[in-house]
Design a protein around this motif. Sequence first.
Motif, PDB file in Angstrom:
ATOM      1  N   ARG A  69       0.653  -1.080  -0.058  1.00 46.43           N
ATOM      2  CA  ARG A  69       0.141  -0.017   0.072  1.00 46.43           C
ATOM      3  C   ARG A  69       1.003   1.110   0.021  1.00 46.43           C
ATOM      4  N   ASP A  71       0.725   5.229  -1.045  1.00 46.68           N
ATOM      5  CA  ASP A  71      -0.036   6.135  -1.391  1.00 46.68           C
ATOM      6  C   ASP A  71       0.679   7.272  -0.818  1.00 46.68           C
ATOM      7  N   LEU A  72       1.144   8.384  -1.850  1.00 45.30           N
ATOM      8  CA  LEU A  72       1.582   9.657  -1.686  1.00 45.30           C
ATOM      9  C   LEU A  72       1.088  10.496  -0.528  1.00 45.30           C
ATOM     10  N   ARG A  73      -0.285  10.399  -0.826  1.00 43.52           N
ATOM     11  CA  ARG A  73      -1.251  11.026   0.027  1.00 43.52           C
ATOM     12  C   ARG A  73      -1.286  10.917   1.592  1.00 43.52           C
ATOM     13  N   THR A  74      -1.138   9.593   1.892  1.00 40.43           N
ATOM     14  CA  THR A  74      -1.219   9.076   3.121  1.00 40.43           C
ATOM     15  C   THR A  74       0.125   8.464   3.253  1.00 40.43           C
ATOM     16  N   PRO A  75       1.197   8.913   3.552  1.00 43.87           N
ATOM     17  CA  PRO A  75       2.319   8.359   3.690  1.00 43.87           C
ATOM     18  C   PRO A  75       2.473   7.564   4.871  1.00 43.87           C
ATOM     19  N   ASP A  76       1.666   7.973   6.059  1.00 45.79           N
ATOM     20  CA  ASP A  76       1.845   7.000   7.454  1.00 45.79           C
ATOM     21  C   ASP A  76       1.084   5.626   7.126  1.00 45.79           C
ATOM     22  N   THR A 275      -3.038  10.771 -10.998  1.00 48.89           N
ATOM     23  CA  THR A 275      -4.227  11.634 -10.215  1.00 48.89           C
ATOM     24  C   THR A 275      -4.178  11.376  -8.907  1.00 48.89           C
ATOM     25  N   ARG A 276      -4.325  10.107  -8.790  1.00 43.60           N
ATOM     26  CA  ARG A 276      -4.571   9.787  -7.080  1.00 43.60           C
ATOM     27  C   ARG A 276      -3.260   9.318  -6.670  1.00 43.60           C
ATOM     28  N   VAL A 277      -1.997   9.624  -7.192  1.00 45.76           N
ATOM     29  CA  VAL A 277      -0.815   9.317  -6.613  1.00 45.76           C
ATOM     30  C   VAL A 277      -0.774   7.949  -5.717  1.00 45.76           C
ATOM     31  N   ASN A 278      -1.718   7.059  -5.948  1.00 48.19           N
ATOM     32  CA  ASN A 278      -1.711   5.638  -5.467  1.00 48.19           C
ATOM     33  C   ASN A 278      -0.642   4.752  -6.198  1.00 48.19           C
ATOM     34  N   LEU A 281      -1.195   0.673  -6.031  1.00 47.49           N
ATOM     35  CA  LEU A 281      -2.576   0.540  -6.692  1.00 47.49           C
ATOM     36  C   LEU A 281      -2.242   0.341  -8.315  1.00 47.49           C
TER      37      LEU A 281
ATOM     38  N   ARG B  73      -3.675  20.499 -10.379  1.00 42.62           N
ATOM     39  CA  ARG B  73      -3.293  19.778  -9.289  1.00 42.62           C
ATOM     40  C   ARG B  73      -2.120  18.546  -9.472  1.00 42.62           C
ATOM     41  N   ALA B 103      -1.469  14.851   3.519  1.00 39.38           N
ATOM     42  CA  ALA B 103      -0.298  14.614   2.965  1.00 39.38           C
ATOM     43  C   ALA B 103       1.049  15.136   3.552  1.00 39.38           C
TER      44      ALA B 103
END
Lengths: 315, 422
Positions: A69, A71-76, A275-278, A281, B73, B103
Amino acid sequence: MATTQTPPATGSVKAGGKHSGGSGGGRFQTDRAKAERKLGLKLAAPAAIVMLAVTAYPIGYALYLSLFRYDLRTPDQNAFVGFDNYALILTSSVWWQAVLSTTVITVVSVALELVLGLALALVMHRALSLRRSVRVAILVPYGIITVISAYAFAFAVAPDTGFIGDGDPLGSRLGGWAVIILTEVWKTTPFMSLLLLAGLASVDESLQEAAKVDGATATQRLFRVTLPNMKGAILVALLFRALDAFRIFDTVYVQTAGAFETQTISGLGYNALITRVNLGLGSAISILLFLFIILIAFIFVKGFKTNLGTVKGEG
Amino acid sequence: MRRRTGLLAAALMVAPLAACGGGSDDAGGTPVVNWYIGNEGWLDPVIEACNAEAGGAYEIRAESLPTNPDGQREQLVRRLAAEDDSIDLIGMDVVWTGEFAQAGWISPFEPGELTNVGTEEQVLAGPWASAQYDGQQYGAPLNSNTRLLWYRESRLGDRPVPATWDELFATAEDLGSTIQETGARAESLVVLFNALVESAGTSIVTVDDDGEAQVALEEGPTLKALEIMKRLGEAPVAPAGQGNLGEDDNRLAFQAEDAASSLMINWPFVYPSVVEADPELAKDYRAAPFPAVEPGLPARAALGGYNLGIGRYTQDREAAVAAVNCLTAPEQQRTIATTGGQPSVLRELGEDPAILESLPFLPIMTAQLEEAAPRPVTPNYNDVSLAVRTVLHPLSDIDDPQQTYDELKDLLERALDSQAVL
């Protein structure tokens, strides 16, 4: 050369010549082939190493990322998840819809391209005058960047700037599909016809002459003589185009952005990665796309049962 | 020898990179504030005013991003994820605030740091809410925007102005008019859905006491919202080619001399546009509040606009904050409103005479912005948005709202955890 080694005095010239010519020639070719293979490997090695560095590394890294997993948005929350990303994708209806859409676009556009491309190749092959102009005219669309041809067709059908069709084709399901496939066909038929032209050129003229003498019609000559003799070229053309078409992205992104079920596998990958930087995935989607491509190549090579060497005139 | 040339080559390659990075004081000691923002018409006058006022304390430089918010974005996210320290100030679409905050790409404002937009009393409620995340203020509201119901007065005649969606549909059928509302598979579809859901009395996403975001979408109210979307996609109110219609297509369709439509839901930019194109026709344009889902329930219209964020990796936070305080000051807000056609976020400018002159519908917008519903403030907003687009497009495919509801809720639940293929 081999036959001259056999002294005429021992046994019949005919038999001895035949015998030593067979075995001696065979051994000689094996040696030569061995040496050629060695040289070939040496010559190809630098290119192969560079290719490995620029393709194998990213593919390996994507494979690695796809097990996380990430995801750059939720690095933790990043963590190793094994094959969870794959399970997630393979159970998603959006994914299978995209697989279906990509397959439909690939099959329909490549089929149309094969027919049109063959017609154009015959025109180029048989053109008596203005040969160069005809070839250039046919190849122009292939020289245009995909994004530009996608916009060109989008503007051509738009209600305000357009001159094709009524209303807004991109605002309806059937229209959206038609415009995407039309753009693909327009853009890549020249590539197909170029590969087929090479195949046409390799068909021996004497076969055509013989068929003509036997009274074969033009249609019979095309289907009984020309096409079977360029099977290798057709395979290469179909394979290249199918692999390309399956990765379709630009045209759909520009024209419908995936509306009306036209979303393709590459489009899903773009959404996840860019777009989602996931990245986890998105990498899994890329790896699955890669596997599909390998599968297509495998089916083509096995299914056609053609030695690709025939294209080079060695078969 | 070989090693030395190698070093030299490396140095040559690094030198220009060093010049691009950092960039905090290459204007002769004046700290430079790099402001990444979409290319807006009001940028130059506002930046000039602030640079003049700063008198050498800082210099704002605009780094122009694409006009399309999705494109803006994507560029920002890539740079921020790479910890680009040349990003000092960011013009964020209101919906990005939660994502960028979670983030760790922007740093929150300290209480008292913002002089113009730092308290709830100073800022209209809608824009204020869009700037908060996890109990802290991450965004400095810069400008705002909301969608209105536009109609042609001469065609409506003495019929009452529709105040609810039922009345709007009835009026459209009576007039034989389409309703120009966006139907393209784009953010505008999410804007519409969110406004309808909020007006019906529920939300797409709620945040519980532990700060966990969850899909809310109470069944009853959501079905009402979906019913309205279904009717928008049906004859006779659906415009031709609805599945590809965006805001600007609707503006043009409504502005045409023989327009088939006398009713449109759109952002206020349509008004300055018609004033310029056809001043006579502009006199026939009227605006009304976004319709309510049910009489008695407040209509909660769309909320747009920019929040300013401070890049987490900036090398001169102090200068960036000073720039924010100048950009959000009433004078600059007035410039943005009069040249950009977008209302200010400041309560004190809610009925400002200078703005009123160029935006005659300002009072309706100001009132609406107090009630406006921000789109979900969540780090995975983009996933939520893509999920809504995937399920609800095209409007003409919504046959059974109940089935659409189940499908949407299921996909949203996975999207909210970034676990959906979209």
